[in-house]
Structure formats: structure tokens, C-alpha cells
Design an enzyme around this catalytic site. Structure first.
Site, short mmCIF file in Angstrom:
data_model
loop_
_atom_site.label_atom_id
_atom_site.label_comp_id
_atom_site.label_asym_id
_atom_site.label_seq_id
_atom_site.Cartn_x
_atom_site.Cartn_y
_atom_site.Cartn_z
CE LYS A 118 -1.92 2.98 2.05
NZ LYS A 118 -1.65 4.39 1.67
CD GLU B 19 11.71 -0.15 10.99
OE1 GLU B 19 12.27 0.74 11.65
OE2 GLU B 19 12.05 -1.34 11.02
CB CYS C 11 12.36 8.02 9.84
SG CYS C 11 13.50 6.98 8.94
CD GLU D 249 9.24 12.40 12.99
OE1 GLU D 249 8.08 12.00 13.07
OE2 GLU D 249 10.16 11.75 12.45
P1 NAD Z 1 1.52 8.34 7.96
O1 NAD Z 1 1.54 7.56 9.20
O2 NAD Z 1 0.52 9.39 7.81
O3 NAD Z 1 1.32 7.39 6.69
C1 NAD Z 1 2.16 6.30 6.44
C2 NAD Z 1 1.40 5.30 5.61
O4 NAD Z 1 0.33 4.80 6.39
C3 NAD Z 1 0.76 5.87 4.33
O5 NAD Z 1 0.83 4.92 3.30
C4 NAD Z 1 -0.69 6.08 4.76
O6 NAD Z 1 -1.60 6.04 3.69
C5 NAD Z 1 -0.89 4.90 5.68
N1 NAD Z 1 -1.99 5.08 6.63
C6 NAD Z 1 -2.44 6.23 7.19
N2 NAD Z 1 -3.49 5.98 8.01
C7 NAD Z 1 -3.67 4.63 7.99
C8 NAD Z 1 -4.59 3.75 8.65
N3 NAD Z 1 -5.53 4.21 9.48
N4 NAD Z 1 -4.49 2.43 8.40
C9 NAD Z 1 -3.54 1.95 7.58
N5 NAD Z 1 -2.66 2.73 6.91
C10 NAD Z 1 -2.72 4.06 7.12
O7 NAD Z 1 3.00 8.87 7.79
P2 NAD Z 1 3.57 9.77 6.62
O8 NAD Z 1 3.02 11.13 6.85
O9 NAD Z 1 3.34 9.15 5.31
O10 NAD Z 1 5.14 9.68 6.90
C11 NAD Z 1 5.76 10.49 7.81
C12 NAD Z 1 6.07 9.75 9.08
O11 NAD Z 1 6.73 8.51 8.82
C13 NAD Z 1 7.03 10.50 9.97
O12 NAD Z 1 6.60 10.45 11.30
C14 NAD Z 1 8.35 9.77 9.81
O13 NAD Z 1 9.24 9.93 10.83
C15 NAD Z 1 7.91 8.38 9.60
N6 NAD Z 1 8.93 7.61 8.86
C16 NAD Z 1 9.65 6.65 9.53
C17 NAD Z 1 10.63 5.91 8.89
C18 NAD Z 1 11.43 4.84 9.63
O14 NAD Z 1 12.10 4.03 9.01
N7 NAD Z 1 11.39 4.79 10.93
C19 NAD Z 1 10.89 6.13 7.55
C20 NAD Z 1 10.15 7.12 6.89
C21 NAD Z 1 9.16 7.84 7.56
#
Ligand code: NAD
Length: 493
Positions: A191, A266, A300, A397
Site C-alpha cells: 500500500k 518503523e 525518519c 518530530e
Molecule cells: P503516515 O503515518 O501518515 O502514513 C504512512 C502510511 O500509512 C501511508 O501509506 C498512509 O496512507 C498509511 N496510513 C495512514 N493511516 C492509515 C490507517 N488508518 N491504516 C492503515 N494505513 C494508514 O506517515 P507519513 O506522513 O506518510 O510519513 C511520515 C512519518 O513517517 C514521519 O513520522 C516519519 O518519521 C515516519 N517515517 C519513519 C521511517 C522509519 O524508518 N522509521 C521512515 C520514513 C518515515
């Protein structure tokens, strides 16, 4: 690098629809959503969202592929060949992936060429090598009721893996999730992020071209609350691998635990970069600036807390300000650009809000702090000095190009500040003292520590955090363990 217009045309030619059981979905009552170029605010294309029935079809196709299909019968060596073939196809189209990622995410063209795409290729190659080495163990025991026994284990794929990726590095993080799961023989449902799904469509096309059988990989574009939610709630999903925010991570973990399914999370970070007085300050300033400004700070592991020894504090703050002034902020498709646009208007507002909070709480704005231009979601590289532990910008963050600089008195103080935070993902240390480097590396709360360099990404190295930064590890052997189950078999002889 291609031009933006050529890349826009390439994007328009992508299937932009769910890919299920080896076919791209067409006419449907499903909703569509826009993908926007963050540097121009223009809609790049409309994508068909995978609705609940499509999620269900993808899960059914994945089980069919595992239980009755060619994929479930395929031996590890053959899976490895497919992974290698896919790696080669991606590498051959590095420029295309890089251009689409720049258009989609807003990052400057050199970054996906140097980091994201080569890392994706390296990850598929690394796991191609694991696919035929998933061996079990033979374990001696005292026997059973006086009879000798033969006990051994076999390692089997965990089943259907739901892989949910974020928008900041969708190609690389997609590879981190797909490669170990496919190497292990799982069927994967990806996804991709609604803000940046383009390269996932190309990846699915290339996986098909490489010869992965139908159902081994499905791609379900869609928004989190709809497609993402339907996927994590589906009882046919055996494991969830999620990268994203802690808020969504909590929702995902709750769904996983409710179904007694394993989950890898993650999540975000507020990673410290600790600069000791004995460091090579020039190299440290370069590295620390890279650590907070790369990918617009939307990383991240971004080193958003910059901890500097008090004796070199002023000198280092001014060295960092000089680095910030050299950042070339602009069109990701211009050759000289070193920092591009934030992903969307919401993220620009989020980062701007944290700048306002930093000012209101009394931090000293050294440089930046403003939106750049009026078209595209560009934010100036921003540094706050004289930040204290209680300030919001030292704790939360931001996920943007905003560094908070704090002073420390000695090693214990540096570690205490570093560990006084809800996140624990990564840390960087800058020092010429070997003993100090190893000692602090042991004491700092982080899944990965880099000394005199920045975040050494490599598919051989385990990656992940604890506390609010997540659960479990990806990459290396940890990636295989997370996608397999070890079964014990005992024969009474
Ligand atoms: P997000 O949590 O909004 O979305 C991440 C993914 O989850 C997207 O594909 C989104 O569509 C999906 N999603 C959202 N709500 C959902 C639900 N209710 N059920 C299932 N899936 C759902 O995060 P973002 O805004 O896309 O990314 C930014 C965040 O990700 C930051 O906090 C960042 O630090 C973190 N991040 C972490 C890593 C790591 O390796 N630790 C890497 C990259 C980003």
C-alpha cells in the site's frame, strides 16, 4: 535527468490503478485521488483507489498464489533469480525512478540517484542472496521416553504480508519491505503512500516483467483511512510491516494485535547529532547539516537535535549557519538544487507551526524560518540555537528542515539530553576520541548509531528503533526473521 515536462508525461503513462493477481484494475466505482507535484502544486495524475472489495481480492489472490500457485511452489534459488532480475531492471531505469521520485516527493534529482534508487537495487540484490539460504537447525535433545529423537526446524514464509509505506522515500522503503518478504516466499500487498505512489506502479510493472507470478505482489494505491485501514483489518493478512508516523503506527499495531498478527513498525525520530569539542569541526558541520537538511528534513532518522559541547558552541552554530546559507533551495529538476519542496501544504503548515512555537518559546532563530516563494511547498533551511530540553522543538518530530541546537557540558550530560526524548531511532556522534565514541554509542538510546558520518544505510545492517520510533528491525537477517516462522519438527526414532 529528464525535464519536468518529460517526467510529467512519463507519470501520465503509468497505470495509476490497483495491481491485483497480475492485472491492472480498470473501470470501477472506486474513488480516485489526485497526486500533486509539491514543487509546482500542479496535479500530476489521478489514481484509482483500491476499495474494500479490491483489498479483499488482493488478499485472496495472495493466498491463492501461496497455497495453489506457482509462487508457493517456487524454490528459494528461483525466487533469488527473480529478485536479481528485478534489481537489474530497476538499476537499468535508475533515471526514470529518480525523476518520478523527484516529481512525486519534491526531492532534488541527485538524492534519488545517489541514495534511494541504488539502495533499492542493493536491497533486492542482498535479499536475492538470502532466498536459497533460509536453512533450519538440527537441535540435539535427551530423547523421549527412553527413545532417541531427531529434532529439527524449518523456516517457512509467514504468509501474506501487508507492506505500508510513507511518502518521504517510497522507492527505497518499498524495497526494504518487499525484498525480504519476497525472498522468504511470502506474498506481498504493497500500500504505497497516497502522496507519492508513482514509483510503486513502475515497480509493479517491472516485477511483472521480471517474471514474478500473479499474486506474489499486489499494489493497492489509496488513502490511509480507506485502503490502508481495509488492509490492516483484513483477517487474511498474516503480518503487517508499516513505516510512517507513530499516530498511525498505534492504529496499525492495535489492528495487528487484535488479530494476533506480528507487526513491524518503523516510526519517526528526533535523532540527536552529538558534536564533541574534539571533533573535526569542519567535517562535523558538513555532516550535521546533511543530517538535518537532506530530503528537506523529511527523514525518519533526520538529526533534528543538534547537541554541541559548550566550549565550541558559538563557533559551531556559526559554522552550521554558513552551511545553511549554502543550501540551494529550488526546483528539484534544476541541476544545482540541493533542497527541494516539502511534500504538501499540510506539511508546510506543520513545519511553519513548529517555527512559530520555537520563536514563542524563546529559542533563538539563527537562520531561515520562512516559506520560500509562493508557488510550491518550499521551506527555508532553518536553525534554532539556545534551545532547551523543555522546548517543544527539542522534543517533537517536525519532519522538515528545522534543526534545534542545544548545548551540553560533558559526556554524561550529552547522553542524558540525548536519552530524554520519547523517540529512539538513530544518533550520530562526532569525536576523534575512540573510547568516547564507543562508550557514548553504547549508552545512547537508538537503534543505530553512526560515528563521524551520517546514517550508513546498507541493506546488510539492521534498521529500526524503540520507544515511539517503533518495534522490531528490518534489513539484514532481521528482515528475513520478520517474514518467516521457525517450525520445530521432532521424530521419535
Ligand atoms: P503516515 O503515518 O501518515 O502514513 C504512512 C502510511 O500509512 C501511508 O501509506 C498512509 O496512507 C498509511 N496510513 C495512514 N493511516 C492509515 C490507517 N488508518 N491504516 C492503515 N494505513 C494508514 O506517515 P507519513 O506522513 O506518510 O510519513 C511520515 C512519518 O513517517 C514521519 O513520522 C516519519 O518519521 C515516519 N517515517 C519513519 C521511517 C522509519 O524508518 N522509521 C521512515 C520514513 C518515515
Amino acid at each position: 535527468m529528464s525535464s519536468r515536462s518529460a517526467t510529467e508525461r512519463r507519470a501520465e503513462s503509468l497505470p495509476a490503478a490497483p495491481f491485483i493477481a497480475g492485472s491492472w484494475q480498470s473501470a470501477s466505482t472506486a474513488e480516485a485521488f489526485d497526486v500533486v507535484d509539491p514543487a509546482t502544486e500542479r496535479t500530476v495524475l489521478m489514481v484509482m483507489e483500491a476499495d474494500e472489495p479490491m483489498v479483499d481480492s488482493a488478499v485472496t489472490a495472495a493466498h491463492e498464489a501461496l497455497d495453489n500457485g506457482e509462487w508457493g511452489r517456487m524454490d528459494g534459488a528461483s525466487r533469488g533469480q527473480l529478485l536479481n532480475a528485478l534489481a537489474q531492471l530497476i538499476e537499468d531505469r535508475t533515471d526514470e525512478f529518480a525523476d518520478l521520485e523527484s516529481l512525486d516527493v519534491g526531492k532534488p534529482g541527485f538524492e534519488p540517484r545517489v541514495i534511494d534508487v541504488p539502495q533499492a537495487v542493493a536491497t533486492f540484490r542482498h535479499y536475492a542472496g538470502w532466498a536459497d539460504k533460509l536453512v533450519g537447525r538440527s537441535i540435539p535433545t535427551p530423547g523421549y521416553m527412553g527413545k532417541p529423537t531427531l529434532s529439527y526446524t524449518i523456516r517457512q514464509p509467514i504468509g501474506v504480508v501487508a507492506a505500508i509505506t510513507p511518502w518521504n522515500s517510497p522507492t527505497m522503503i518499498g524495497a526494504w519491505k518487499l525484498a525480504p518478504a519476497l525472498a522468504a516466499g511470502c506474498a506481498v500487498i504493497l500500500k504505497p503512500p497516497e502522496d507519492a505512489p508513482l514509483t510503486s506502479f513502475l515497480l509493479a510493472q517491472l516485477a511483472e516483467q521480471a517474471g514474478f507470478p500473479a499474486g506474489a505482489l499486489s499494489v493497492l494505491p489509496g488513502r490511509g483511512a480507506t485502503t490502508g485501514n481495509a488492509l490492516i483489518e483484513h483477517p487474511g493478512v498474516d503480518k503487517i510491516s508499516f513505516t510512517g508516523s507513530p499516530e498511525t503506527g498505534r492504529i496499525v499495531a492495535t489492528a495487528a494485535i487484535a488479530g494476533f498478527r506480528p507487526v513491524t513498525l518503523e516510526l519517526g525520530g528526533k535523532s540527536p547529532q552529538i558534536v564533541f569539542a574534539d571533533a573535526d569541526l569542519d567535517a562535523a558541520a558538513d555532516g550535521v547539516a546533511l543530517g538535518i537538511f537532506a530530503n528537506q528534513g523529511e527523514v525518519c532518522a533526520a538529526g533534528s537535535r543538534i547537541l554541541v559541547a559548550r566550549s565550541i558552541y558559538d563557533e559551531f552554530v556559526s559554522a552550521l549557519a554558513t552551511r545553511a546559507s549554502k543550501v540551494v533551495l529550488g526546483d528539484p529538476f534544476d541541476e544545482g538544487t540541493t533542497m527541494g519542496a516539502l511534500i504538501n501544504a499540510k506539511q508546510l503548515e506543520r513545519v511553519s507551526r513548529y517555527v512559530r512555537i520555537g520563536n514563542d518559546e524563546g529559542a533563538r532563530l539563527v537562520t531561515g524560518g520562512n516559506r520560500h516563494g509562493s508557488n510550491g511547498y518550499f521551506m527555508e533551511p532553518t536553525l534554532f540555537a539556545d534551545v532547551t530540553q523543555d522546548m517543544t522543538i527539542a522534543r517533537e518530530e517536525i519532519f522538515g528542515p528545522v534543526g534545534a541546537i542545544l548545548a551540553f557540558d560533558d559526556d554524561e550530560h550529552a547522553v542524558a539530553i540525548a536519552n530524554d526524548n520519547p523517540y529512539a531511532l538513530a544518533a550520530t556522534l562526532w569525536t576523534s576520541d575512540l573510547s568516547r565514541a564507543h562508550t557514548v554509542a553504547r549508552h545512547v538510546h537508538a537503534g543505530a548509531v553512526a560515528v563521524n558520518g551520517w546514517s550508513p544505510l546498507d541493506p546488510r545492517l539492521p534498521w529500526g528503533g524503540s520507544k515511539l520510533s517503533g518495534l522490531g528491525r528490518e534489513l539484514g537477517w532481521a528482515g528475513i526473521e520478520a517474514c518467516t516462522e521457525e517450525k520445530t519438527i521432532t521424530v521419535v526414532l
